[in-house]
Scaffold this motif. Sequence first.
Motif, PDB file in Angstrom:
ATOM      1  N   LYS A  24       0.842  -1.185   0.000  1.00 56.11           N
ATOM      2  CA  LYS A  24       0.000   0.000   0.000  1.00 56.11           C
ATOM      3  C   LYS A  24       0.882   1.242   0.000  1.00 56.11           C
ATOM      4  CE  LYS A  24      -3.719   2.157   2.585  1.00 56.11           C
ATOM      5  NZ  LYS A  24      -4.559   2.089   3.761  1.00 56.11           N
ATOM      6  N   LYS A  25       0.630   2.137  -0.937  1.00 54.08           N
ATOM      7  CA  LYS A  25       1.363   3.397  -1.012  1.00 54.08           C
ATOM      8  C   LYS A  25       0.521   4.471  -0.348  1.00 54.08           C
ATOM      9  CE  LYS A  25       3.566   2.283  -5.373  1.00 54.08           C
ATOM     10  NZ  LYS A  25       3.627   2.611  -6.807  1.00 54.08           N
ATOM     11  N   ILE A  26       1.146   5.238   0.508  1.00 52.28           N
ATOM     12  CA  ILE A  26       0.436   6.327   1.177  1.00 52.28           C
ATOM     13  C   ILE A  26       0.738   7.611   0.423  1.00 52.28           C
ATOM     14  CG2 ILE A  26       0.182   7.641   3.308  1.00 52.28           C
ATOM     15  CD1 ILE A  26       0.983   5.050   4.778  1.00 52.28           C
ATOM     16  N   LYS A  27      -0.303   8.231  -0.082  1.00 48.45           N
ATOM     17  CA  LYS A  27      -0.152   9.456  -0.847  1.00 48.45           C
ATOM     18  C   LYS A  27      -0.713  10.612  -0.036  1.00 48.45           C
ATOM     19  CE  LYS A  27      -1.093   6.882  -5.054  1.00 48.45           C
ATOM     20  NZ  LYS A  27      -2.122   6.642  -6.057  1.00 48.45           N
ATOM     21  N   ASP A  28      -0.091  11.753  -0.170  1.00 49.18           N
ATOM     22  CA  ASP A  28      -0.568  12.936   0.516  1.00 49.18           C
ATOM     23  C   ASP A  28      -1.290  13.816  -0.484  1.00 49.18           C
ATOM     24  OD1 ASP A  28      -0.966  14.717   2.634  1.00 49.18           O
ATOM     25  OD2 ASP A  28       0.788  15.896   2.031  1.00 49.18           O
ATOM     26  N   SER A  79     -14.140  10.600  -2.259  1.00 47.79           N
ATOM     27  CA  SER A  79     -12.851   9.918  -2.151  1.00 47.79           C
ATOM     28  C   SER A  79     -12.075  10.390  -0.928  1.00 47.79           C
ATOM     29  CB  SER A  79     -12.044  10.163  -3.422  1.00 47.79           C
ATOM     30  OG  SER A  79     -10.764   9.603  -3.296  1.00 47.79           O
ATOM     31  N   ALA A  80     -12.079  11.688  -0.702  1.00 47.18           N
ATOM     32  CA  ALA A  80     -11.363  12.256   0.446  1.00 47.18           C
ATOM     33  C   ALA A  80     -11.922  11.736   1.761  1.00 47.18           C
ATOM     34  CB  ALA A  80     -11.430  13.779   0.402  1.00 47.18           C
ATOM     35  N   VAL A  81     -13.250  11.683   1.865  1.00 48.01           N
ATOM     36  CA  VAL A  81     -13.884  11.193   3.091  1.00 48.01           C
ATOM     37  C   VAL A  81     -13.589   9.712   3.295  1.00 48.01           C
ATOM     38  CG1 VAL A  81     -16.102  10.755   4.237  1.00 48.01           C
ATOM     39  CG2 VAL A  81     -15.688  12.946   3.119  1.00 48.01           C
ATOM     40  N   ILE A  82     -13.720   8.924   2.253  1.00 49.79           N
ATOM     41  CA  ILE A  82     -13.447   7.486   2.374  1.00 49.79           C
ATOM     42  C   ILE A  82     -11.996   7.247   2.762  1.00 49.79           C
ATOM     43  CG2 ILE A  82     -13.310   5.311   1.095  1.00 49.79           C
ATOM     44  CD1 ILE A  82     -15.845   6.216  -0.436  1.00 49.79           C
ATOM     45  N   MET A  88      -9.017   3.791   3.395  1.00 47.09           N
ATOM     46  CA  MET A  88      -8.906   2.981   2.176  1.00 47.09           C
ATOM     47  C   MET A  88      -9.629   3.691   1.050  1.00 47.09           C
ATOM     48  SD  MET A  88     -11.598  -0.059   3.212  1.00 47.09           S
ATOM     49  CE  MET A  88     -10.987  -0.248   4.866  1.00 47.09           C
ATOM     50  N   ASN A  89      -9.534   3.135  -0.154  1.00 45.03           N
ATOM     51  CA  ASN A  89     -10.251   3.735  -1.282  1.00 45.03           C
ATOM     52  C   ASN A  89     -11.642   3.093  -1.429  1.00 45.03           C
ATOM     53  OD1 ASN A  89     -10.009   1.318  -2.788  1.00 45.03           O
ATOM     54  ND2 ASN A  89      -8.111   1.996  -3.708  1.00 45.03           N
ATOM     55  N   TYR A  90     -12.406   3.606  -2.375  1.00 48.80           N
ATOM     56  CA  TYR A  90     -13.786   3.153  -2.576  1.00 48.80           C
ATOM     57  C   TYR A  90     -13.870   1.656  -2.861  1.00 48.80           C
ATOM     58  CZ  TYR A  90     -18.416   2.726  -4.665  1.00 48.80           C
ATOM     59  OH  TYR A  90     -19.695   2.325  -4.956  1.00 48.80           O
ATOM     60  N   SER A  91     -13.039   1.172  -3.759  1.00 42.73           N
ATOM     61  CA  SER A  91     -13.078  -0.254  -4.123  1.00 42.73           C
ATOM     62  C   SER A  91     -12.753  -1.143  -2.935  1.00 42.73           C
ATOM     63  CB  SER A  91     -12.087  -0.549  -5.245  1.00 42.73           C
ATOM     64  OG  SER A  91     -12.461   0.140  -6.395  1.00 42.73           O
ATOM     65  N   CYS A  92     -11.743  -0.763  -2.172  1.00 37.81           N
ATOM     66  CA  CYS A  92     -11.373  -1.557  -0.995  1.00 37.81           C
ATOM     67  C   CYS A  92     -12.487  -1.558   0.045  1.00 37.81           C
ATOM     68  CB  CYS A  92     -10.079  -1.029  -0.370  1.00 37.81           C
ATOM     69  SG  CYS A  92      -8.621  -1.360  -1.371  1.00 37.81           S
ATOM     70  N   LEU A  93     -13.170  -0.415   0.174  1.00 31.34           N
ATOM     71  CA  LEU A  93     -14.293  -0.329   1.116  1.00 31.34           C
ATOM     72  C   LEU A  93     -15.396  -1.312   0.728  1.00 31.34           C
ATOM     73  CD1 LEU A  93     -15.690   1.122   3.530  1.00 31.34           C
ATOM     74  CD2 LEU A  93     -16.620   2.725   1.847  1.00 31.34           C
ATOM     75  N   LEU A  94     -15.791  -1.281  -0.543  1.00 29.81           N
ATOM     76  CA  LEU A  94     -16.823  -2.214  -1.001  1.00 29.81           C
ATOM     77  C   LEU A  94     -16.364  -3.656  -0.827  1.00 29.81           C
ATOM     78  CD1 LEU A  94     -18.311  -0.725  -4.298  1.00 29.81           C
ATOM     79  CD2 LEU A  94     -19.154  -0.516  -1.980  1.00 29.81           C
ATOM     80  N   ASN A  95     -15.134  -3.929  -1.226  1.00 29.55           N
ATOM     81  CA  ASN A  95     -14.614  -5.295  -1.138  1.00 29.55           C
ATOM     82  C   ASN A  95     -14.557  -5.795   0.291  1.00 29.55           C
ATOM     83  OD1 ASN A  95     -14.421  -5.444  -3.882  1.00 29.55           O
ATOM     84  ND2 ASN A  95     -12.212  -5.131  -3.954  1.00 29.55           N
ATOM     85  N   GLU A  96     -14.254  -4.909   1.235  1.00 29.71           N
ATOM     86  CA  GLU A  96     -14.214  -5.322   2.636  1.00 29.71           C
ATOM     87  C   GLU A  96     -15.576  -5.847   3.098  1.00 29.71           C
ATOM     88  OE1 GLU A  96     -13.667  -2.830   6.565  1.00 29.71           O
ATOM     89  OE2 GLU A  96     -11.723  -3.158   5.582  1.00 29.71           O
ATOM     90  N   TYR A  97     -16.639  -5.125   2.749  1.00 33.04           N
ATOM     91  CA  TYR A  97     -17.983  -5.568   3.134  1.00 33.04           C
ATOM     92  C   TYR A  97     -18.413  -6.797   2.349  1.00 33.04           C
ATOM     93  CZ  TYR A  97     -18.403  -1.726   6.301  1.00 33.04           C
ATOM     94  OH  TYR A  97     -18.188  -0.881   7.357  1.00 33.04           O
TER      95      TYR A  97
END
Length: 154
Positions: A24-28, A79-82, A88-97
């Motif tokens: 995982k790359k952390i971007k600012d 995207s900023a809120v997620i 995590m990003n949107y795709s990872c959020l959905l995939n987690e659930y």
Amino acid sequence: MRDETSVMATNEVLVKKPYNLREKKIKDAAYRNMIRAELADELYDKILHIIVVQKKYKDVNFSAKDLAKELKTNTRYLSAVINSRFGMNYSCLLNEYRIKDALHLLIDKRYLNKNVEEISAMVGFANRQSFYAAFYKNVGETPNSYRKRKLENK
């Protein structure tokens, strides 16, 4: 003469991760800090309600754009809120659930006649490969090995 660090660097063995998983790359991104905390909290609650309570994660075609439209915001804010609230990003959020749902379905007696591909479709994955990759990333083993291990322990 080479120093020891360059020798170590050339002798490193790259370990290929299964399913093409990457570190995982952390971007600012500056825009993430521009959202007011109250607005971020409000969006966080609404995102949880839509994704989890309404189970939109099961819809293969439910995109970040669709969610932003439903929340009457733009995808950048979304995207900023997620990223800031969920880490995590949107795709990872959905995939987690989706994976949390699949964990239950894989060992539920009512779904033992369903194969892994059918369960992946039931929880919202478009294809077998993305399901296996997400499952392995979140659980650390394949869906088949998880199912087998859990059913043996019952």
